[in-house]
Motif scaffolding. Structure first.
Motif, PDB file in Angstrom:
ATOM      1  N   LYS A  86      -4.819  10.666   1.252  1.00  0.00           N
ATOM      2  CA  LYS A  86      -5.766  11.297   2.185  1.00  0.00           C
ATOM      3  C   LYS A  86      -7.105  10.561   2.215  1.00  0.00           C
ATOM      4  N   GLU A  87      -7.596  10.172   1.064  1.00  0.00           N
ATOM      5  CA  GLU A  87      -8.884   9.467   0.996  1.00  0.00           C
ATOM      6  C   GLU A  87      -8.800   8.121   1.727  1.00  0.00           C
ATOM      7  N   THR A  88      -7.715   7.398   1.511  1.00  0.00           N
ATOM      8  CA  THR A  88      -7.512   6.113   2.182  1.00  0.00           C
ATOM      9  C   THR A  88      -7.418   6.311   3.683  1.00  0.00           C
ATOM     10  N   PHE A  89      -6.632   7.306   4.106  1.00  0.00           N
ATOM     11  CA  PHE A  89      -6.493   7.574   5.535  1.00  0.00           C
ATOM     12  C   PHE A  89      -7.841   7.920   6.153  1.00  0.00           C
ATOM     13  N   ASN A  90      -8.587   8.795   5.506  1.00  0.00           N
ATOM     14  CA  ASN A  90      -9.885   9.200   6.042  1.00  0.00           C
ATOM     15  C   ASN A  90     -10.845   8.027   6.140  1.00  0.00           C
ATOM     16  N   GLU A  91     -10.823   7.171   5.144  1.00  0.00           N
ATOM     17  CA  GLU A  91     -11.713   6.008   5.134  1.00  0.00           C
ATOM     18  C   GLU A  91     -11.358   5.018   6.235  1.00  0.00           C
ATOM     19  N   ARG A  92     -10.078   4.845   6.506  1.00  0.00           N
ATOM     20  CA  ARG A  92      -9.640   3.784   7.413  1.00  0.00           C
ATOM     21  C   ARG A  92      -9.324   4.235   8.839  1.00  0.00           C
ATOM     22  N   TYR A  93      -8.679   5.393   8.994  1.00  0.00           N
ATOM     23  CA  TYR A  93      -8.106   5.720  10.302  1.00  0.00           C
ATOM     24  C   TYR A  93      -8.505   7.068  10.887  1.00  0.00           C
ATOM     25  N   HIS A  94      -9.050   7.961  10.077  1.00  0.00           N
ATOM     26  CA  HIS A  94      -9.351   9.305  10.575  1.00  0.00           C
ATOM     27  C   HIS A  94     -10.257   9.274  11.804  1.00  0.00           C
ATOM     28  N   LEU A  95     -11.253   8.416  11.789  1.00  0.00           N
ATOM     29  CA  LEU A  95     -12.176   8.296  12.907  1.00  0.00           C
ATOM     30  C   LEU A  95     -11.445   7.963  14.207  1.00  0.00           C
ATOM     31  N   TYR A  96     -10.303   7.324  14.106  1.00  0.00           N
ATOM     32  CA  TYR A  96      -9.544   6.876  15.272  1.00  0.00           C
ATOM     33  C   TYR A  96      -8.375   7.796  15.635  1.00  0.00           C
ATOM     34  N   GLU A  97      -8.207   8.879  14.908  1.00  0.00           N
ATOM     35  CA  GLU A  97      -7.031   9.725  15.109  1.00  0.00           C
ATOM     36  C   GLU A  97      -6.917  10.221  16.553  1.00  0.00           C
ATOM     37  N   ASP A  98      -7.995  10.724  17.120  1.00  0.00           N
ATOM     38  CA  ASP A  98      -7.946  11.192  18.510  1.00  0.00           C
ATOM     39  C   ASP A  98      -7.592  10.064  19.469  1.00  0.00           C
ATOM     40  N   ASP A  99      -8.113   8.872  19.204  1.00  0.00           N
ATOM     41  CA  ASP A  99      -7.788   7.717  20.055  1.00  0.00           C
ATOM     42  C   ASP A  99      -6.309   7.357  19.959  1.00  0.00           C
ATOM     43  N   PHE A 100      -5.767   7.373  18.747  1.00  0.00           N
ATOM     44  CA  PHE A 100      -4.331   7.098  18.579  1.00  0.00           C
ATOM     45  C   PHE A 100      -3.501   8.108  19.367  1.00  0.00           C
ATOM     46  N   LEU A 101      -3.818   9.383  19.205  1.00  0.00           N
ATOM     47  CA  LEU A 101      -3.051  10.421  19.876  1.00  0.00           C
ATOM     48  C   LEU A 101      -3.174  10.306  21.395  1.00  0.00           C
ATOM     49  N   ASP A 160      -3.822  -3.138  18.449  1.00  0.00           N
ATOM     50  CA  ASP A 160      -5.213  -3.462  18.771  1.00  0.00           C
ATOM     51  C   ASP A 160      -6.169  -2.389  18.258  1.00  0.00           C
ATOM     52  N   LEU A 161      -5.776  -1.124  18.350  1.00  0.00           N
ATOM     53  CA  LEU A 161      -6.623  -0.057  17.832  1.00  0.00           C
ATOM     54  C   LEU A 161      -6.679  -0.110  16.303  1.00  0.00           C
ATOM     55  N   ILE A 162      -5.572  -0.422  15.680  1.00  0.00           N
ATOM     56  CA  ILE A 162      -5.562  -0.584  14.218  1.00  0.00           C
ATOM     57  C   ILE A 162      -6.488  -1.740  13.832  1.00  0.00           C
ATOM     58  N   ALA A 163      -6.462  -2.819  14.611  1.00  0.00           N
ATOM     59  CA  ALA A 163      -7.350  -3.954  14.351  1.00  0.00           C
ATOM     60  C   ALA A 163      -8.810  -3.499  14.387  1.00  0.00           C
ATOM     61  N   SER A 164      -9.137  -2.664  15.344  1.00  0.00           N
ATOM     62  CA  SER A 164     -10.499  -2.136  15.445  1.00  0.00           C
ATOM     63  C   SER A 164     -10.868  -1.367  14.175  1.00  0.00           C
ATOM     64  N   ALA A 165      -9.953  -0.552  13.698  1.00  0.00           N
ATOM     65  CA  ALA A 165     -10.189   0.204  12.469  1.00  0.00           C
ATOM     66  C   ALA A 165     -10.358  -0.735  11.278  1.00  0.00           C
ATOM     67  N   LYS A 166      -9.550  -1.787  11.242  1.00  0.00           N
ATOM     68  CA  LYS A 166      -9.640  -2.763  10.147  1.00  0.00           C
ATOM     69  C   LYS A 166     -10.984  -3.495  10.188  1.00  0.00           C
ATOM     70  N   PHE A 167     -11.424  -3.899  11.386  1.00  0.00           N
ATOM     71  CA  PHE A 167     -12.710  -4.593  11.522  1.00  0.00           C
ATOM     72  C   PHE A 167     -13.864  -3.685  11.096  1.00  0.00           C
ATOM     73  N   ARG A 168     -13.779  -2.414  11.443  1.00  0.00           N
ATOM     74  CA  ARG A 168     -14.807  -1.452  11.051  1.00  0.00           C
ATOM     75  C   ARG A 168     -14.856  -1.338   9.526  1.00  0.00           C
ATOM     76  N   LEU A 169     -13.701  -1.196   8.906  1.00  0.00           N
ATOM     77  CA  LEU A 169     -13.631  -1.100   7.452  1.00  0.00           C
ATOM     78  C   LEU A 169     -14.208  -2.352   6.807  1.00  0.00           C
ATOM     79  N   HIS A 170     -13.847  -3.519   7.352  1.00  0.00           N
ATOM     80  CA  HIS A 170     -14.350  -4.789   6.822  1.00  0.00           C
ATOM     81  C   HIS A 170     -15.878  -4.852   6.919  1.00  0.00           C
ATOM     82  N   ALA A 171     -16.434  -4.386   8.032  1.00  0.00           N
ATOM     83  CA  ALA A 171     -17.887  -4.400   8.207  1.00  0.00           C
ATOM     84  C   ALA A 171     -18.569  -3.551   7.132  1.00  0.00           C
ATOM     85  N   PHE A 172     -18.010  -2.367   6.844  1.00  0.00           N
ATOM     86  CA  PHE A 172     -18.604  -1.518   5.818  1.00  0.00           C
ATOM     87  C   PHE A 172     -18.423  -2.117   4.419  1.00  0.00           C
ATOM     88  N   GLU A 173     -17.312  -2.807   4.195  1.00  0.00           N
ATOM     89  CA  GLU A 173     -17.126  -3.493   2.910  1.00  0.00           C
ATOM     90  C   GLU A 173     -18.152  -4.610   2.753  1.00  0.00           C
TER      91      GLU A 173
END
Length: 143
Positions: free
Chosen positions: A66-81, A103-116
């Motif tokens: 859950k923590e990993t999901f929230n950190e990486r993809y939760h923000l995008y859940e509505d967009d995925f759906l 492409d949406l997953i890539a966006s989530a990955k880039f966001r995570l990378h920016a925060f890292e």
């Protein structure tokens, strides 16, 4: 098939997506309310099932910590759906669908990378301040 960077499509994902597209097609032929409601519920469940079937870094969204999901993809859940619904509603072919999701997953990955990167930079700055503080403390002891 297009080269995907992050999404690891499963055989089941393709089948569920195909079924969901079929449900959208079938929905046009039902006129009574109980049937319409049944189709609506089915579409909703299949949409969520597709979402849960996404595999990234060898982990399903469904079983991801859950923590990993929230950190990486939760923000995008509505967009995925929304993408799942719009693609299936418009019968977008499966390859294009997976590319859009990738492409949406890539966006989530880039966001995570920016925060890292930000965290790394903050840590470097804090270490520099601590080093400077230690050096100043050593000079005071010598003086």
């Amino acid at each position: 098939m297009a080269k995907l960077k992050y999404l690891e499509p499963t055989e089941l994902l393709e089948k569920i997506y195909s079924t969901l597209c079929s449900e959208y097609e079938d929905a046009q032929h039902y006129e009574n309310e109980p049937d319409k409601e049944e189709i609506r519920v089915t579409k909703s469940r299949l949409t969520k099932k597709i979402f849960n079937e996404f595999v990234v870094d060898e982990e399903y969204f469904l079983t991801m910590d859950k923590e990993t999901f929230n950190e990486r993809y939760h923000l995008y859940e509505d967009d995925f759906l929304r993408l799942i619904r719009k693609c299936s509603e418009n019968n977008v072919d499966y390859e294009t669908f997976t590319q859009i999701i990738d492409d949406l997953i890539a966006s989530a990955k880039f966001r995570l990378h920016a925060f890292e990167q930000l965290s790394d930079e903050i840590q470097k700055l804090q270490e520099a301040v601590e080093e400077e503080s230690d050096e100043n403390g050593s000079e005071e002891e010598e003086g």
